[in-house]
Design an enzyme around this catalytic site. Structure first.
Site, PDB file in Angstrom:
ATOM      1  N   HIS A   1     -32.293  44.096   1.106  1.00  0.00           N
ATOM      2  CA  HIS A   1     -32.592  43.035  -0.060  1.00  0.00           C
ATOM      3  C   HIS A   1     -32.655  42.391   0.966  1.00  0.00           C
ATOM      4  O   HIS A   1     -32.649  41.755   1.424  1.00  0.00           O
ATOM      5  CB  HIS A   1     -31.176  42.626  -0.892  1.00  0.00           C
TER       6      HIS A   1
ATOM      7  N   LYS B   1     -30.165  40.626 -16.492  1.00  0.00           N
ATOM      8  CA  LYS B   1     -31.132  39.784 -16.394  1.00  0.00           C
ATOM      9  C   LYS B   1     -32.186  40.374 -18.035  1.00  0.00           C
ATOM     10  O   LYS B   1     -32.036  39.187 -18.229  1.00  0.00           O
ATOM     11  CB  LYS B   1     -32.734  40.617 -15.671  1.00  0.00           C
TER      12      LYS B   1
END
Length: 732
Positions: A158, A600
């Protein structure tokens, strides 16, 4: 004024709150942080002069004053002071505070370890949970729950994890030093401070950032570091303690059962990452396999030193002798001298032949040579077979304790690591597969219009019919005409061939699941199944010849898909061909739930609520089709990425969802925090397994009445709707 030490060197942030507000509870930790910051201050003074150290203290004081006064003027003073700094000073200042927090985190980890070590054993996660399950459902129910356990922690790379291994290694060494508590002013403390000063100086002179973008191979090496430490330092004690706790309550682990194992996305996650190609996947798998073989060689070598049992004392075992003779039929490092040396110690001799086969396996992996049965190991099962021969012989000749002791733990550790260390998942965006199929179907020319113009329902019918047919859609066409696919679609299709080749080289446990990002309907899964069939991973001619070497998992991320999760799964499982694939994979269907994109799309509250409801829908759909559901939670470290306490998150799932099967991601941003120190790694494994065991055994029915559940749903929906409306106002 800040605290000072004996030579009047100021500490960096001696008055910063570290872990809480209670000075009595946090006093030892605060003292350790003050100690480290003092040593860091000395390094700053040595490297950049007293002026830089004074600047750090000035900015610290301005920041503290601004925080305590809560005035815009004070905050502006800080901004003005920072704005006037030359870039070199600003960079050094930033690094000083960044390294302070790295050192503070290292100190905090050590004190977390101490608190865990001081906790009574009976209050630990696994003993407490095993006792509770036994009390509720008895030994038989406990055994049934344990038999179903398959907890998988999936390591992912990540971008928010930017720490280099060089930095992590130094911080680990600092933590190791701090674990040995010493009194101020003693020779031991002075020696420690000397070592700490050396490490902090080296840390300061180490570039925290990679100057080149890390490749998937680099990311894989980083994860291999953690996995190796886990298998060497944590898993043996974890499995041994679990077995003993279960036996104390009338249950046990099966001989080859690994209730908790590790997986990886690194080298297999292609969604949005053009650097993960079929070639990269091949390289990462080879790195994993070589590491796994080295680990197995070390484990077997240690057992050779322990199993000095003489056949003169226990008698010969015919099955063991036959197995040794079969191994010795192949030339290896076990020469005639060693055979004579261990003639009366058959267990050592057998372990010696196992080590020789492991070394031959490593050579096969490095060179790409074909597997030779008996000379090397094709997969983990063949290695496990040899362990079973050893344990069986021991049990038949008065060595049951040895069979169930260290050798049993070693067998289970290597059953977990296998010959690939971690199961690699492959992930790709749903539209990529349709792009490939569009070129293939349009080449055949049987559709009344181009494939990409079909509706989702029409695509589902076309794909279902093609999957049920026996004709090859590709056949030899690609070999005869490479222009059928362009570079992008060829890259997508090539991965299926790479999976097939990986299975031949490393066994089917190397890659078990293909994950489809942005799944919107059953057609997205049928498309992947069809491409897998074309690559030889799935065959459905009918009868006993049917096989599927890989599973397929939809990834549901956005609110619209989460709300239709049950319908999507129902449509998938209603297709006869796909249902047969699931049957061939043990009637197990994996579904991944994405937290980041849902957040999101809709905000934290709505995303979490929709995921919770989706789990109910998926549970019910799987039950209607007689399928075991494995949910894969794509959680990150931050709240916005689904982060939070692992134990609570697992137990918060709806009733009946957990049946021993679960996967969740351990993203790069939190791997170092959870797994750098062995005690913290063990704590994370314990609480993960305990939560799944408890949820599987004790949360099979609602904890609340239907009326309470309805009321809870109504309230949560109101909160979610209000949250979503506010979030969209901010986002739009």
């Amino acid at each position: 004024m800040p605290d000072t030490d004996a030579i009047a060197v100021p500490t960096l942030t001696s008055e910063f709150p570290v872990v809480g507000d209670d000075p009595h509870i946090d006093a030892p930790l605060r003292a350790t942080v003050r100690r480290l910051s003092t040593l860091l201050g000395r390094t700053l003074a040595d490297q950049h002069g007293q002026e830089m150290l004074d600047l750090v203290e000035q900015v610290r004081k301005l920041t503290k004053d601004a925080k305590s006064s809560d005035s815009e003027a004070s905050a502006q003073d800080v901004q003005n002071r920072l704005a006037e700094l030359p870039i070199e000073q600003a960079t050094a200042l930033t690094r000083a505070f960044a390294q302070y927090f790295l050192l503070a985190n290292a100190a905090e980890q050590v004190y977390r370890v101490r608190s865990l070590q001081e906790r009574p054993a009976s209050e630990s996660w696994v003993p407490r949970t095993v006792a509770a399950v036994h009390e509720s459902v008895g030994a038989e129910g406990l055994q049934e729950a344990v038999d179903s356990l398959d907890v998988r922690l999936i390591f992912t790379a990540h971008p928010t994890e930017a720490s280099r291994r060089a930095v992590l290694t130094k911080l680990r060494k600092i933590s190791d030093i701090l674990e040995n508590d010493t009194e101020d002013g003693t020779p031991e403390r002075r020696r420690q401070d000397h070592l700490l000063s050396e490490l902090i100086e080296s840390l300061w002179q180490t570039d925290e950032l990679r100057r080149q973008r890390p490749t998937p191979q680099d990311e894989s090496r980083n994860v291999l570091y953690y996995l190796t430490q886990l298998y060497r330092q944590t898993m043996p004690g974890f499995l041994d303690d679990l077995r003993e706790e279960l036996r104390a309550h009338g249950a046990d682990l099966r001989e080859r059962q690994v209730p908790l194992r590790f997986g990886s996305w690194i080298g297999g996650d292609r969604d949005g990452n053009p650097y993960v190609t079929a070639e990269v996947t091949r390289e990462v798998l080879q790195m994993q396999a070589e590491t796994a073989v080295e680990l197995a060689i070390d484990v077997v070598s240690e057992l050779i030193g322990d199993l000095s049992i003489s056949s003169e004392m226990t008698g010969q075992d015919e099955e063991l002798r036959a197995s040794i003779d079969a191994d010795l039929a192949f030339p290896s490092e076990v020469d005639e001298v060693q055979q004579r040396m261990f003639e009366q110690e058959p267990y050592r001799l057998k372990l010696g032949t196992m080590r020789a086969k492991l070394k031959a396996t490593g050579e096969r992996i490095r060179t790409g040579a074909p597997h030779v049965h008996g000379k090397d190991y094709y997969d983990s099962e063949e290695l496990q077979d040899d362990f079973s021969v050893l344990r069986g012989a021991l049990a038949r000749h008065g060595g049951r304790r040895a069979a169930d002791g260290a050798i049993a733990v070693a067998q289970q550790v290597l059953a977990g690591s296998g010959l690939n260390l971690a199961v690699l998942d492959v992930r790709e965006h749903s539209e990529k597969h349709h792009d490939v199929l569009a070129r293939l179907f349009d080449r055949v020319g049987e559709l009344d219009r181009p494939y990409m113009e079909l509706s989702r329902e029409e695509r589902t019918k076309v794909l279902a019919a093609e999957l049920a047919s026996r004709r090859p859609l590709v056949g030899t066409a690609l070999a005869e005409d490479e222009t059928i696919l362009d570079d992008a679609t060829r890259t997508t299709y090539k991965v299926f061939g790479e999976i097939r080749d990986a299975h031949r080289q490393y066994g089917q446990s190397s890659i078990e699941t293909y994950i489809v990002s942005m799944t919107h309907g059953a057609d997205d899964i049928l498309a992947v199944a069809l491409l897998a069939r074309e690559a030889g991973l799935v065959t459905l001619p009918g009868g006993d010849q049917n096989r599927s070497d890989i599973s397929f998992a939809p990834l549901l991320e956005e609110v619209a898909e989460l709300r239709h999760a049950g319908e999507i799964l129902d449509e998938m499982l209603s297709d006869p061909s796909y249902r047969e694939i699931v049957r061939l994979r043990g009637d197990l269907q994996e579904v991944m739930l994405g937290y980041s994109d849902g957040n999101k799309d809709s905000g934290v509250i709505t995303s979490q609520w929709e995921i919770h409801q989706a789990q109910r829908l998926l549970r019910d759909a799987a039950a209607r089709h007689g399928v075991t559901l494995r949910l894969f939670h794509g959680r990150g470290g931050s709240v916005g990425r689904g982060g939070g306490p692992t134990y609570d998150a697992i137990l918060a799932q709806p009733y009946g969802v957990l049946e021993g099967e679960i996967k969740f991601t351990e993203q790069g941003e939190v791997i170092s925090d959870k797994y750098t120190l062995p005690t913290l790694a063990r704590e994370n494994l314990d609480l993960s397994l305990a939560a799944v065991l408890e949820g599987s055994a004790l949360h099979t029915t609602p904890r609340s009445t239907p009326e309470q559940l309805d009321r809870f749903g109504e309230v949560m929906q109101q909160v979610s709707d209000a949250s979503y409306a506010r979030y969209r106002t901010l986002a739009d």
